[in-house]
Design an enzyme around this catalytic site. Structure first.
Site, short mmCIF file in Angstrom:
data_model
loop_
_atom_site.label_atom_id
_atom_site.label_comp_id
_atom_site.label_asym_id
_atom_site.label_seq_id
_atom_site.Cartn_x
_atom_site.Cartn_y
_atom_site.Cartn_z
N HIS A 299 -7.35 4.08 0.23
CA HIS A 299 -6.86 4.74 1.10
C HIS A 299 -7.61 6.18 1.01
O HIS A 299 -8.22 6.50 0.08
CB HIS A 299 -5.32 4.91 1.01
CG HIS A 299 -4.58 4.15 1.18
ND1 HIS A 299 -3.30 4.11 1.90
CD2 HIS A 299 -4.65 2.66 1.08
CE1 HIS A 299 -2.66 2.81 2.06
NE2 HIS A 299 -3.52 2.19 1.33
N CYS B 166 2.02 3.42 3.32
CA CYS B 166 2.74 2.59 2.49
C CYS B 166 4.14 3.16 2.86
O CYS B 166 4.40 4.49 2.41
CB CYS B 166 2.20 2.82 0.98
SG CYS B 166 3.52 1.73 -0.03
#
Length: 320
Positions: free
Chosen positions: A224, A255
């Site tokens: 990420h 997420c």
């Protein structure tokens, strides 16, 4: 400018990299609104048309967990039956348990993925059970999938840092990762779920896996970009021999169980870097940018990907 970078190869890097596209699943699961099933299926079709050969379609989780993916059956069936989608395309889906696996196999899925955590706290928050209990739950899932002829990939989240536990000891990650592989997973994707990793950490973790007897052929990376380190971390992994990289078209995703997690590594940014290094991806960058621009229009906001913004902006300027 032809929309492609100048190619300058670096000795020792892989000649070819497999991009594991997660946009339709990991990218859309964190959206506040619901994307129409037809648009999700079209998204997959366009990604395939851009040259991506592995596209994670959806997740067979209970709708109450992730309402954005409540249409998993409809989307997977639409993609499966689309004559424009090659039967040779890899279409993995995420399954959280036996119920999810049965739903996926019932639709003909040939590749599935399970999602484990390297930390106890995230296991409790994500799967509502202990880390050990989660691994015990996955063992029959992987076994049953194999018996049905399906391949199982293992995701391992929080490999570098956890918002509740802080930095994660590589030895702990290796211990959980080896156990997940021992259930029968053919590949382990190492996730930097909150985007805190740096290249040194990447090297240390991959080295720890190799010392434990897990070669880079078994490893993939999933970064990420919270702190802008995703490409640097990817390059660190490539220099160590990793050849599978997870990415999300347009940089979509996050997420839902870790609020500090921002978007995934953008597939376009990854393709730009790999192309510049002379690494084969099989992806048409122009078509990929057009696909992410199309999805961004449906989401009602610009794409987070720097490459999408740069190339789409240049294209718009040329048309004026």
């Amino acid at each position: 400018m032809n929309g492609l970078p100048m190619v300058v190869s670096e000795p020792g890097l892989p000649a070819k990299v497999t991009i594991h596209e997660v946009g339709p699943r990991d990218g859309l699961q964190n959206e506040s609104g619901i994307v129409a099933a037809a648009d999700k299926a079209e998204f997959v079709r366009r990604l395939a048309d851009a040259g991506l050969t592995t596209i994670e379609v959806t997740s067979f989780v209970p709708p109450a967990w992730v309402p954005q993916l409540a249409d998993a059956e409809e989307v997977f069936a639409a993609v499966r039956d689309d004559p424009a989608v090659s039967p040779a395309l890899n279409l993995p889906v995420l399954v959280p348990n036996m119920r999810g696996l049965d739903r996926a196999l019932g639709l003909g899925a040939q590749q599935v993925a399970v999602f484990a955590s390297a930390t106890e706290t995230f296991a409790q928050r994500n799967l509502n059970r202990s880390l050990d209990a989660a691994l015990e739950m996955f063992e029959p899932v992987v076994r049953h999938a194999s018996e049905d002829g399906a391949w199982t990939r293992g995701y391992l989240s929080m490999c570098f840092g956890d918002p509740w536990e802080g930095p994660v000891d590589p030895a702990k990650v290796v211990d959980v990762g080896v156990r997940l592989l021992e259930t029968g997973c053919w590949q382990l994707s190492l996730g930097d779920t909150i985007g805190v990793a740096t290249p040194g950490q990447v090297g240390a973790l991959i080295g720890a896996f190799e010392r434990a007897g897990v070669g880079v052929d078994k490893l993939a990376v999933h970064f990420h970009d919270t702190y802008g380190q995703a490409l640097a971390n990817t390059l660190a992994a490539l220099r160590l021999g990793v050849t599978t990289v997870d990415a999300s078209a347009g940089g979509l995703g996050g997420c839902p169980y870790a609020k500090s997690a921002t978007g995934n590594l953008a597939t376009e940014d990854l393709v730009w870097m790999l192309t510049g290094l002379g690494i084969d991806t099989g992806v048409d960058l122009g078509r990929l940018v057009a696909t992410s621009t199309w999805m961004a229009d449906r989401l009602g906001r610009p794409s987070p990907s720097r490459t999408v913004r740069a190339l789409a902006g240049a294209s718009a300027g040329e048309k004026q």
